[in-house]
Scaffold this motif. Sequence first.
Motif, short mmCIF file in Angstrom:
data_model
loop_
_atom_site.label_atom_id
_atom_site.label_comp_id
_atom_site.label_asym_id
_atom_site.label_seq_id
_atom_site.Cartn_x
_atom_site.Cartn_y
_atom_site.Cartn_z
N GLY A 230 40.37 33.41 44.22
CA GLY A 230 41.47 34.17 44.79
C GLY A 230 41.97 35.31 43.96
N ASN A 231 41.27 35.63 42.88
CA ASN A 231 41.77 36.63 41.94
C ASN A 231 41.18 38.03 42.12
N THR A 232 40.09 38.14 42.88
CA THR A 232 39.40 39.42 43.00
C THR A 232 39.16 39.77 44.46
N LEU A 233 39.44 41.03 44.78
CA LEU A 233 39.19 41.56 46.12
C LEU A 233 38.01 42.52 46.04
N TYR A 234 37.04 42.34 46.94
CA TYR A 234 35.88 43.21 47.01
C TYR A 234 35.93 44.00 48.31
N VAL A 235 35.64 45.31 48.23
CA VAL A 235 35.67 46.16 49.41
C VAL A 235 34.45 47.08 49.41
#
Length: 342
Positions: A230-235
């Motif tokens: 839950g610590n990293t967002l990928y786009v």
Amino acid sequence: MNKITYAIISSILLLGSCKEVSKKSMPDKDISSSFSIEILDDEALEIIDPKSKIEVLASGFAWTEGPLWIKEGNYLLFSDIPNNKVYKLDPKNNDTVTYLHPSGFSGTNFTGEEPGSNGLLLNKQGDLVLMQHGNRQVAKMNTPLNSPKPDFSSLVSSYMGKKLNSPNDGTYDNNGNLYFTDPPYGLPKRMNDPAKELDFQGIYCLLSSGELILLDSLSRPNGIGISTDGNTLYVANSDEEHAAWYQYNIVEPGKVSDKKLFYEVTDLIGKKGQQGFPDGLKINSKGIIFATGPGGVWIFNPMGEALARIHTGQATANCAFDTEEKRLYMTADDYILAVNLK
């Protein structure tokens, strides 16, 4: 993502949830010669067998997107954006039926190429949530999964009083906050559409409280996913001039920091055998990222190292795991493909 070229869509679309047999059994071009699995790092051998067969499960659509595995029932849902439909695929016998129509545009006389739903996902309550191009909103289907009807409630349709472009893909965190992207692909004239109200393409977080927060903007934000912890967002950014994936630290729900380039593939765009752009992505329980991009599906570890590539020979829009993460389903042009994982 959008499909640049595709066959002219029939002007008369079938209504309701009548059964439609997949066109897999009908004469079609043989695309299997372009299938292969390329191992770039030995770490990938724990994820996929290079000899694993890539299968064609269904074909004959316009542009497939948004695959979603439904555990209760063991079936796959996916969008066919130009045809404004969601289909249901029973992998046991490869039987395909119309599940929902319309799926993304509830009006009449849509003048663009992509009226339908794009990304599909389930909220914490098990409701179907759709990224709706034509309606320019994120919506929830109001009926149960086993009784689908084009009855929708809008979850969000505007930012700061201005209509969204065309929500594309989304993902929920463990607390029910929705992260989603909003490029212009569903607008009839896309970036030059006179109805475009926002002068940017946003990455948003819709908090469970209902508050909408703009996280960042990219030239063409597309696929989106959150790391297992839950610590990293990928786009993904599906821009031919800057084709890449980005990562952000999630500081708290609705707040990100430390934007970094995760991986770039701009140099591959337009080259033979490298169809497609960074598009949809999924992250398995071990934190491995499966991201559609030039040539098919890329497999990355969390450090941004490319471990393997699944070459489909098609512009590949998105992918999804089955419940056990032992099988990967891929929406590739007008096909539904699948490959077994370890």
